[in-house]
Design a protein around this motif. Structure first.
Motif, short mmCIF file in Angstrom:
data_model
loop_
_atom_site.label_atom_id
_atom_site.label_comp_id
_atom_site.label_asym_id
_atom_site.label_seq_id
_atom_site.Cartn_x
_atom_site.Cartn_y
_atom_site.Cartn_z
N HIS A 205 0.81 -1.22 0.00
CA HIS A 205 0.00 0.00 0.00
C HIS A 205 0.85 1.27 0.00
O HIS A 205 0.45 2.28 -0.59
N ARG A 206 2.00 1.21 0.67
CA ARG A 206 2.79 2.42 0.90
C ARG A 206 4.27 2.03 0.97
O ARG A 206 4.63 1.11 1.69
N MET A 207 5.10 2.73 0.23
CA MET A 207 6.55 2.50 0.31
C MET A 207 7.23 3.87 0.29
O MET A 207 7.00 4.67 -0.62
N GLN A 208 8.06 4.12 1.27
CA GLN A 208 8.74 5.41 1.36
C GLN A 208 9.90 5.49 0.37
O GLN A 208 10.58 4.50 0.11
N GLU B 81 2.94 3.52 -7.79
CA GLU B 81 1.77 4.11 -7.14
C GLU B 81 1.90 4.14 -5.61
O GLU B 81 1.46 5.10 -4.97
N PRO B 82 2.47 3.09 -4.97
CA PRO B 82 2.55 3.14 -3.51
C PRO B 82 3.62 4.10 -2.96
O PRO B 82 3.72 4.26 -1.74
N LEU B 83 4.41 4.72 -3.83
CA LEU B 83 5.56 5.49 -3.35
C LEU B 83 5.12 6.80 -2.71
O LEU B 83 4.31 7.55 -3.25
N ILE B 84 5.67 7.04 -1.54
CA ILE B 84 5.42 8.27 -0.79
C ILE B 84 6.76 8.79 -0.29
O ILE B 84 7.70 8.04 -0.08
N SER B 85 6.85 10.09 -0.08
CA SER B 85 8.08 10.65 0.47
C SER B 85 8.26 10.18 1.91
O SER B 85 7.31 9.79 2.58
N GLN B 86 9.50 10.22 2.36
CA GLN B 86 9.83 9.76 3.72
C GLN B 86 8.95 10.46 4.75
O GLN B 86 8.89 11.69 4.82
N ASP C 90 0.04 3.28 8.19
CA ASP C 90 0.09 1.84 7.89
C ASP C 90 -1.04 1.09 8.59
O ASP C 90 -1.59 0.13 8.05
N VAL C 91 -1.38 1.49 9.81
CA VAL C 91 -2.52 0.88 10.50
C VAL C 91 -3.78 1.04 9.66
O VAL C 91 -4.55 0.08 9.46
N GLN C 92 -3.97 2.24 9.16
CA GLN C 92 -5.14 2.49 8.33
C GLN C 92 -5.08 1.67 7.04
O GLN C 92 -6.09 1.11 6.59
N ALA C 93 -3.90 1.57 6.44
CA ALA C 93 -3.76 0.82 5.19
C ALA C 93 -4.03 -0.67 5.40
O ALA C 93 -4.55 -1.35 4.52
N GLU C 94 -3.65 -1.19 6.57
CA GLU C 94 -3.81 -2.62 6.85
C GLU C 94 -5.18 -2.96 7.42
O GLU C 94 -5.51 -4.13 7.60
N GLN C 95 -5.99 -1.95 7.73
CA GLN C 95 -7.31 -2.21 8.31
C GLN C 95 -8.17 -3.02 7.35
O GLN C 95 -8.19 -2.77 6.14
#
Length: 966
Positions: A186-189, A304-309, A506-511
Motif C-alpha cells: 500500500h505504501r513505500m517510502q 503508485e505506492p511510493l510516498i516521500s519519507q 500503515d494501520v489504516q492501510a492494513e485495516q
C-alpha cells in the motif's frame, strides 16, 4: 532590547524538511521572552524560493495575522512545485505590541510529489546471470559525466528490500536500513538526499548495495520468505541542476551493471556474513572497470505506492564502549557492553591473515552460572561472521541487520586465546529511528531514575522504524497493543510525530474491509481484532492529538477510528456488549491460570471496557473535527455501552464482579461505574494491592493505568509504594536484578538466577515502561489539559503524598517550548519550580499550601508577576499563570493536613512504615481520609490488639486514638 524572540521554526516537526510530497505543509515556531505572561497576539510568516534568501519577493506572505496560533499553520500560498527548495521565516508581536526580529530561516524542500513523476525503472540483476533467490547482496552501479558547473544535485531513491547508496566511493547518507518497513503493498517510502557536495567535475559514478531486509527476508513465526515479493529491486533518479539553468536526470535503467557483493548473507533476525575477500575496491568510483559485471533487467513494480519519507530515518545515534571482558565458566570469550542495546558492533582488526574468520554472537543476559544465554532468542541467530581480507587495517559493522544485546561472544579474533579481547577493538553502535529527545525525569530515588533510563532505552531499542515488541528474537513486530499502552510515555520522552504518523498510516492501510485491525502492523502474521490491540487505531491518533494538536492527522485517521468502533458494534448478538471472538485479555497478568498467558480478568469485561473507551474517544474526535451529528451518535453509543458494562460487570452495591486488579483499574480509568460507587471500587482496588503485600498482579492491559487509578482516587501513597516495591513483582525488581531495559515478564530473571521461559522472555520489551506516563504526570505533576491540546494549557499538579521521595522533576519539550515541573523538600519547606513557555498558560495546584504562607520568589503570590488568577481549591492553592519561570515555597508540614493523610499528629505517627502497612490493610479508607464511618471504634481497637507484636502498643494506641477523632 528585544523582549520577545523566535528560538526555533519547524515545518512538519523538522527544522530542515528535505523531500516532502505534502502540498500544504504546516509551520510551527517557539518563542521566548524576557517578560512573564507573554502571549503572541500576531504573526507574519513568509515563504520564498531558496535562491531569494533576502525574502524580497516571497512566494507567500501572510501579512500581519492577528491570532495567537503558533503551531500547525498550513501553507496557503501558490502551489509548491516539485523538487524545489524553499526558505521560511516568521516574526511575531506580543500582547503589548512588542515586535520580534525575523527568525532564522528554516528550510523546506519538495520531493517528486506524484507517482507519475518517476521516470526511472525498477532494476535488478539479470536473472539469467544472477539468481534472484540467491542470498548474497546485489551491487548495482553506473557511471555518468557532468557537463558543466552544477548548482545542486538530489537523489530520489527507494528499494524493494533495503539499500545503501554510494556516490564516487562515498556513502550518500547516514541512514541505515532504508527505506524502512511499511505496508509495502500500500505504501513505500522513498528518500531524498542532497548529494551536491559529492558530485565532482567530469566523470562520476553512483552505486548501490541491495539486501533483502523486511521486503523479502524471512520474517515472522513461520520464517516466511517472499513476504512482499520475490525480487529485490532498486529505483533511483538523480536530478542535477547546472548553474546555466539546465537540468539532467540520471535514472535506474537498462544501462546499469550488476554483481554479487561481499555480503554472502544478511537477514533481519539471523545477522550477517561479510567476506572482505570479495570486496571490489573502488566499485562505486567512476574509474572502476565493470566489464566483468552483468547486465540488469527491469522489474514490473508499481510506483503508485511510493510516498516521500514520513518517519525519522534509522541512524546510529550513540556509540558505546565495552565495559568488561569476561571468560565464562564455559570458556566463552565475552564482552559486556554495560547496557542492553539495539544496533550493531563495529569491529577493527589489523594484520589478520586473509580468510581469518571471526564470529560474533549477540545475547541479552548471562545465566546463573555466568555463561551467555541464547535461549530466549528462539530461532533467531543474531550472529555476525566476518572473514578477513588480509589488509593491514580492517573495519566492519553489519549493513543490513540489527541485534538486541548487552553481551557479545567473540570467537576467532586474532590472539584472543592468549591475550584476550582488546576492548578498544569493539564499539557498540546504537540504532533506532533518530527521534529528538523531548522528555526528562529524575527524583530522589536512584532506583527510579534507573527505571526511567530503562524506559528510555527500551523505547530507543524498539522504535526502529516500527514500534516493535522486542528487538532480539524471531519476532520484532509492530504489535498494536504494545504501541497503544506505551504511546503517551513514548511521546513525552521523544519527538514521535513523524514516527507515529508513518505507523498510523500503515494501520489504516492494513485495516480490514469490515473495520478489523490486525494484531501487528505491518501485518505479516495474520490474526486481528483483539480488544486493547485493535483499539490502537483509536487511542494512538487521540493521544497523538493531545501531544501535538495535530488536527490533520486526527482527520486522516478518523474514518479508521470509526470503522474500528463500528466493527465492535457489529459483533455478536448484544450490540453494546463485546463478548465474542478471540482476545489477548490482560496478557501476561500474574493472576493467569496455570499454563495460560491470559490473565484472570474476563476477556468480555476488558473488551467491553475498551469498547466504551474507544466509542467515547471517537465522539470527542468527531466533536473536534466539527462532525456534530456523528459526535452525538458515538456519545449515545458510549452511554449505552457503559450502561451495559454496569449491568453485566458491576453489582448493585458497587462491587466489580471480577475480583482482579485489572478489572477495577479499567472500571475506574474508563469511568465505567456510577460516580457514587467509585469510592467503593477504589477502596476495593487498594485492598487488592495492600492484601497482596503491595504487589501488583496486572498484565499488559491493567499495568499502564494501575497507578493512575490509585492516585486519582485517593490512594497515591499506595501507588508510590507500588512503584518503590523492589521485590517481585514490581518495576524495581528488574532494576534490583541489574536490568538496563524493561522486561517482558515481571520475573524474566528469577531471584535464583533461572529464567521465566525460553518461549517468550524478552529483556527489552517496553510495555511495562508505560508507568513512566504516571511518573511524569502525577509524581512530577507535569500534565496536559485535554481541552487545549499540545500543552497550550498546562496542568502542574505534583502529588507528594509520601516522604519516601524528597524531590522529583520532569521536563518536556512541547510544541510551544520547554515545560518544567519540579519539587523538593528543603529545610522544612516545599519548593516547587515551574517553567511555562511563551504563548501558553498553566494551572498550578499546590497541595498542602495555605495562601498566607505561600510565596513565589520571596514575594506573596498576590504580588507576583505573571499571575492570572489565584484561589483555593479543596486542600490546594490554585494559581493560573502565563509564561515564565516560577519558584513557589511553603511549609512542608502543611502537606500532611491534606487528604493524603488525616491530620498532622496522625501523619507523624504514620511515618512508621509498619503502621502504614497495618492501617492500609485493615482501614485504608481512614488512611486516605475518606469513609471513616465505615470502621467502628471496636474495629480499630481490634486492629491495635492484633498488631501489638509488630508495632509497639503505645504507638498503636496513639494511632487508634487519632483515627477515632476523625
Amino acid at each position: 532590547m528585544e523582549t520577545i524572540k523566535i528560538i526555533e521554526v519547524q515545518c512538519e516537526y523538522r527544522n530542515h524538511l528535505l523531500g516532502t510530497d505534502l502540498l500544504h505543509p504546516r509551520f510551527s515556531w517557539k518563542m521566548e521572552s524576557t517578560e512573564r505572561n507573554t502571549r503572541q497576539s500576531a504573526y507574519q510568516l513568509q515563504v520564498t524560493k531558496r535562491e531569494d534568501q533576502s525574502f524580497e519577493s516571497p512566494l507567500w506572505d501572510t501579512g500581519r495575522m492577528e491570532t495567537d496560533q503558533s503551531i500547525q499553520l498550513p501553507y496557503a500560498g501558490s502551489e509548491l512545485t516539485p523538487c524545489t527548495s524553499y526558505l521560511f521565516r516568521v516574526r511575531v508581536w506580543d500582547q503589548s505590541g512588542n515586535e520580534s526580529d525575523w527568525s532564522a530561516a528554516g528550510q523546506l524542500e519538495t520531493g517528486l510529489q506524484r507517482p507519475d513523476a518517476w521516470q526511472a525503472h525498477w532494476i535488478t540483476p539479470d536473472t539469467q546471470q544472477i539468481d534472484r533467490e540467491s542470498d548474497p547482496i546485489f551491487q548495482l552501479r553506473r557511471s555518468f559525466e557532468i557537463k558543466g558547473e552544477i548548482a545542486s544535485a538530489r537523489i530520489y531513491a527507494t528499494a524493494a528490500g533495503v539499500y545503501e547508496l554510494y556516490l564516487n566511493g562515498q556513502p550518500v547518507s547516514e541512514d541505515v536500513l532504508a527505506p524502512g518497513w511499511t505496508s509495502y503493498h500500500h505504501r513505500m517510502q522513498y528518500q531524498t538526499y542532497d548529494v551536491t557536495s559529492l558530485i565532482q567535475p567530469g566523470a562520476n559514478a553512483v552505486g548501490a548495495w541491495l539486501g533483502d531486509g523486511w521486503y523479502r527476508g524471512k520474517l515472522g513465526f513461520d520464517d516466511k520468505q517472499y513476504t512482499y515479493g520475490e525480487h529485490r529491486a532498486l529505483l533511483m533518479q538523480m536530478l542535477i541542476r547546472y548553474t546555466d539553468g539546465t537540468e539532467e536526470w540520471i535514472l535506474t535503467d537498462s544501462s546499469w551493471r550488476a554483481s554479487i557483493g561481499p555480503i554472502p548473507y544478511s537477514n533481519i533476525y539471523h545477522g550477517e556474513t561479510y567476506d572482505a575477500r570479495l570486496e571490489q575496491s573502488g566499485w562505486s568510483s567512476p574509474d572502476f572497470d565493470d566489464h566483468s559485471w552483468h547486465g540488469v533487467e527491469t522489474v514490473q513494480l508499481s510506483c503508485e505506492p511510493l510516498i516521500s519519507q514520513e518517519n525519522w530515518p534509522t541512524r546510529v545515534t550513540e556509540t558505546i564502549q565495552p565495559v568488561q571482558y569476561i571468560v565464562t565458566p564455559a570458556g566463552e570469550h565475552v564482552l559486556d557492553m554495560g547496557q542492553n542495546m539495539v544496533g550493531r558492533i563495529r569491529m577493527t582488526l589489523g594484520g589478520a591473515a586473509a580468510g581469518t574468520t571471526i564470529t560474533i554472537r549477540h545475547a541479552e543476559v548471562l545465566d546463573k552460572d555466568g555463561n551467555i544465554y541464547y535461549g530466549n532468542l528462539r530461532p533467531a541467530r543474531q550472529t555476525v561472521t566476518y572473514i578477513a581480507g588480509g589488509a593491514e587495517q580492517e573495519e566492519y559493522a553489519p549493513h543490513f541487520s540489527f541485534m538486541g544485546f548487552r553481551y557479545i561472544q567473540v570467537s576467532g579474533y586474532p590472539g584472543q586465546e592468549t591475550e584476550g579481547l582488546p576492548l578498544d577493538a569493539f564499539v557498540g553502535e546504537v540504532l533506532h529511528s533518530d527521534m529528538p529527545s523531548t522528555g526528562e525525569f529524575e527524583c530522589s530515588d536512584e532506583r527510579v531514575n534507573q527505571l526511567q533510563r530503562n524506559i528510555s532505552w527500551g523505547q530507543r531499542g524498539n522504535f526502529l522504524d516500527v514500534p516493535t515488541d522486542c528487538p532480539q528474537r524471531d519476532e520484532r513486530l509492530g504489535w498494536t497493543g504494545d504501541a497503544q499502552v506505551f504511546i503517551s510515555t513514548a511521546l513525552f520522552n521523544y519527538q514521535g510525530a513523524p514516527f507515529f504518523t508513518k505507523w498510523l498510516h500503515d494501520v489504516q492501510a492494513e485495516q480490514h474491509e469490515d473495520g478489523g485491525i490486525p494484531f501487528v502492523v505491518p501485518d505479516i502474521v495474520g490474526g486481528a481484532n483483539s480488544a486493547a490491540w485493535g483499539d490502537a487505531a483509536v487511542i494512538c491518533p487521540w493521544t497523538f492529538y493531545q501531544y501535538y494538536g495535530d488536527r490533520q492527522l486526527l482527520a486522516e485517521q478518523y474514518d479508521s477510528m470509526k470503522k474500528w468502533v463500528d466493527y465492535i458494534h457489529s459483533q455478536g448478538e448484544e450490540e453494546f456488549l463485546w463478548n465474542t471472538g478471540f482476545h489477548f485479555g490482560d496478557w501476561l497478568a500474574l493472576d493467569a491460570s496455570e499454563g495460560s498467558y491470559i490473565g484472570a480478568t474476563p476477556t468480555a469485561l476488558i473488551a467491553t471496557a475498551y469498547y466504551a473507551y474507544s466509542s467515547r474517544l471517537v465522539a470527542e474526535a468527531a466533536q473536534i473535527l466539527g462532525k456534530q451529528q456523528e459526535a452525538e451518535q458515538y456519545r449515545r453509543l458510549h452511554e449505552d455501552v457503559v450502561q451495559m458494562f454496569r449491568a453485566e460487570f458491576v453489582t448493585t452495591r458497587g462491587r466489580i464482579a471480577a475480583p482482579t486488579q485489572t478489572a477495577h483499574v479499567l472500571a475506574l480509568m474508563f469511568d465505567l461505574v456510577e460516580p457514587e460507587m467509585k469510592l467503593r471500587v477504589a477502596a476495593d482496588l487498594n485492598d487488592l494491592i495492600v492484601s497482596n503485600d503491595y504487589h501488583l498482579t496486572t498484565g499488559f492491559v491493567g499495568t499502564p493505568y494501575l497507578c493512575f487509578a490509585l492516585s486519582d482516587n485517593g490512594y497515591h501513597q499506595t501507588a508510590v509504594r507500588l512503584l518503590l516495591q523492589e521485590s517481585y513483582p514490581g518495576w524495581l525488581y528488574s532494576v534490583s536484578q541489574g536490568a538496563t531495559t524493561i522486561w517482558e515478564h515481571w520475573d524474566s530473571l528469577k531471584p535464583d538466577g533461572s529464567f521465566w521461559s525460553d518461549d517468550m522472555n524478552s529483556f527489552n520489551h517496553y510495555s511495562y515502561g508505560a508507568v513512566g506516563d504516571w511518573m511524569y504526570r502525577r509524581i512530577a505533576g507535569l500534565d496536559k489539559q485535554p481541552e487545549q491540546p499540545a500543552y497550550q494549557r498546562i496542568r502542574i499538579e505534583p502529588l507528594f503524598g509520601t516522604r519516601q521521595l524528597t524531590h522529583a522533576r520532569a521536563a518536556h519539550e512541547s510544541m510551544y517550548g520547554r515545560i518544567e515541573s519540579g519539587w523538593k523538600m528543603e529545610e522544612g519547606r516545599m519548593m516547587v519550580q515551574v517553567t511555562v513557555p511563551v504563548n501558553t498558560t498553566a494551572d498550578i495546584l499546590l497541595h498542602g499550601a495555605q495562601m498566607e504562607q505561600l510565596s513565589e520568589s520571596g514575594r506573596s503570590v498576590h504580588e507576583m508577576d505573571g499571575v492570572i488568577t489565584v484561589d483555593t481549591e479543596d486542600d490546594a492553592v490554585h494559581i493560573t499563570v502565563g509564561s515564565g519561570q516560577y519558584t513557589f515555597s511553603y511549609p512542608a508540614d502543611q502537606l500532611f493536613q491534606t487528604s493524603y493523610t488525616p491530620n498532622t499528629r496522625l501523619s507523624e505517627l504514620l511515618m512508621d512504615e509498619q503502621a502504614v502497612d497495618v492501617l492500609n490493610r485493615h482501614a485504608p479508607q481512614l488512611v486516605q481520609g475518606s469513609l471513616s464511618s465505615m470502621v467502628s471504634t471496636s474495629s480499630l481497637q481490634q486492629i491495635a490488639d492484633n498488631q501489638m507484636t509488630r508495632i509497639p502498643q503505645e504507638k498503636m494506641q496513639q494511632i487508634v486514638a487519632e483515627l477515632q477523632l476523625l
